[in-house]
Design an enzyme around this catalytic site. Structure first.
Site, PDB file in Angstrom:
ATOM      1  N   ARG A  50       1.494 -24.062 -14.768  1.00  0.00           N
ATOM      2  CA  ARG A  50       1.395 -24.588 -13.398  1.00  0.00           C
ATOM      3  C   ARG A  50       0.013 -25.178 -13.125  1.00  0.00           C
ATOM      4  O   ARG A  50      -0.120 -26.199 -12.445  1.00  0.00           O
ATOM      5  CB  ARG A  50       1.731 -23.497 -12.373  1.00  0.00           C
ATOM      6  N   LYS A 149      -1.461 -26.510  -6.407  1.00  0.00           N
ATOM      7  CA  LYS A 149      -2.243 -25.345  -5.973  1.00  0.00           C
ATOM      8  C   LYS A 149      -3.707 -25.775  -5.952  1.00  0.00           C
ATOM      9  O   LYS A 149      -4.477 -25.477  -6.867  1.00  0.00           O
ATOM     10  CB  LYS A 149      -1.972 -24.174  -6.921  1.00  0.00           C
ATOM     11  N   GLU A 182       7.826 -22.076   3.594  1.00  0.00           N
ATOM     12  CA  GLU A 182       7.344 -20.859   2.924  1.00  0.00           C
ATOM     13  C   GLU A 182       6.388 -20.166   3.880  1.00  0.00           C
ATOM     14  O   GLU A 182       6.322 -20.514   5.054  1.00  0.00           O
ATOM     15  CB  GLU A 182       6.661 -21.203   1.601  1.00  0.00           C
TER      16      GLU A 182
HETATM   17  N1  PMP Z   1       3.069 -20.030  -1.598  1.00  0.00           N
HETATM   18  C1  PMP Z   1       1.752 -20.215  -1.493  1.00  0.00           C
HETATM   19  C2  PMP Z   1       1.245 -21.178  -0.492  1.00  0.00           C
HETATM   20  C3  PMP Z   1       0.866 -19.514  -2.328  1.00  0.00           C
HETATM   21  O1  PMP Z   1      -0.443 -19.700  -2.230  1.00  0.00           O
HETATM   22  C4  PMP Z   1       1.390 -18.590  -3.269  1.00  0.00           C
HETATM   23  C5  PMP Z   1       0.466 -17.833  -4.191  1.00  0.00           C
HETATM   24  N2  PMP Z   1      -0.289 -16.879  -3.507  1.00  0.00           N
HETATM   25  C6  PMP Z   1       2.778 -18.405  -3.314  1.00  0.00           C
HETATM   26  C7  PMP Z   1       3.592 -19.165  -2.488  1.00  0.00           C
HETATM   27  C8  PMP Z   1       3.387 -17.459  -4.292  1.00  0.00           C
HETATM   28  O2  PMP Z   1       3.320 -17.997  -5.584  1.00  0.00           O
HETATM   29  P1  PMP Z   1       3.228 -17.087  -6.888  1.00  0.00           P
HETATM   30  O3  PMP Z   1       4.416 -16.204  -6.870  1.00  0.00           O
HETATM   31  O4  PMP Z   1       3.233 -18.035  -8.022  1.00  0.00           O
HETATM   32  O5  PMP Z   1       1.955 -16.310  -6.764  1.00  0.00           O
END
Ligand code: PMP
Length: 290
Positions: A50, A149, A182
């Protein structure tokens, strides 16, 4: 604490970046948050993949290969005697001039910090969390794509401030069309009957690694998983709701915008998935100590 910066390990006191780094000046860079459990780095390959996808979207040339970054991540854990903890991997555009042109920056910097994780308060895992929907909408794909990210997290931080102002720890962010995208640092799931529902990534979410793991676990236990567009109405009328993230793991949500979700207690499907997720974290991942 030993921190990895551009191929060297230094003490926390010496771990510094230039004030001309565009990561600082413009939020021009990317990051990953990764967990170590029981002496293993969980889903390391997925996180590094990622990271490279985010880099590609920003035309940021990470000066290391996938394998080199994976090795450096494991090595940082080893140097810090970490068995359980949280790893922050950051790649900045590097040192440049005061203008925003990334072409003026030299080599991107790679930083790896292996530390402890601060979870939500333990009581919230047991009794479930109350969250709210906030006014700040998720970034458009056509602006800063939420799949990246990036070090520019102001969209999420504004929403987090609104959550804090409402006296809660996390918030639902809607997209510009009003569908659930989200939360500020977590993906969201609903349970309705025997179905698990989560917004499609196209609604404006990070491609969550915990999200993907939970979908896999749910499918293995015979649950039907679908990714429809979801509205607040769907959230209010769900049987169960929970959030997922590397830091948060799985956390039950029992109240949204003042509406009690389901019975108001963490539901059976949420609790089952929490157990399965924890079990998986203990036995899989890249070994730190070989
Ligand atoms: N959404 C956002 C905006 C995030 O920053 C994160 C990570 N903290 C997630 C979802 C969750 O992603 P992951 O399961 O890959 O940590």
């Amino acid at each position: 604490m030993k921190i990895y910066i551009d191929g060297k390990f230094c003490s926390e006191r010496d771990a510094k970046v230039s004030v001309f780094d565009h990561g600082l000046l413009y939020g021009d860079g990317i990051f990953e948050g990764i967990r170590a459990y029981n002496g293993r780095v969980f889903k390391l390959k997925e996180h590094i993949d990622r990271l490279f996808y985010s880099a590609k979207a920003l035309l940021l040339n990470i000066p290391m290969s996938h394998e080199e970054i994976m090795r450096a991540t494991v090595e940082t854990c080893r140097k810090n005697n970490l068995r359980d903890g949280y790893i922050r991997l950051v790649v900045t555009r590097g040192k440049g001039s005061l203008g925003l042109n990334p072409n003026r920056c030299g080599r991107p910097s790679v930083i790896i910090i292996a530390d402890k994780i601060q979870l939500y308060p333990p009581a919230l895992y047991a009794k479930g969390m109350a969250i709210v929907t906030v006014p700040t909408v998720r970034n458009l794909h056509s602006a800063v794509n939420p799949a990246i990210k990036s070090l520019n997290y102001l969209n999420n931080i504004l929403a987090k401030i609104e959550a804090n102002n409402a006296g809660v720890e996390e918030a639902i962010m809607l997209n510009a069309e009003g569908y659930v995208a989200e939360c500020t640092g977590d993906n969201i799931f609903l349970v309705k009957g025997k179905q698990l529902l989560t917004p499609p990534l196209s609604a404006g979410a990070l491609y969550g690694i915990t999200r993907a793991t939970v979908i896999e676990l749910a499918e293995q236990s015979g649950l039907k998983v679908s990714e429809p567009n979801l509205t607040r109405y769907d959230v209010f009328n769900a049987d169960e709701c929970f959030l997922t993230g590397t830091g948060a793991e799985l956390i039950p949500v029992t109240k949204v915008d003042g509406r009690v979700i389901g019975t108001g207690k963490p539901g059976p499907i949420t609790r089952k998935l929490v157990g399965e997720y924890h079990a998986l974290t203990q036995v899989s991942g890249e070994p730190i100590y070989k």
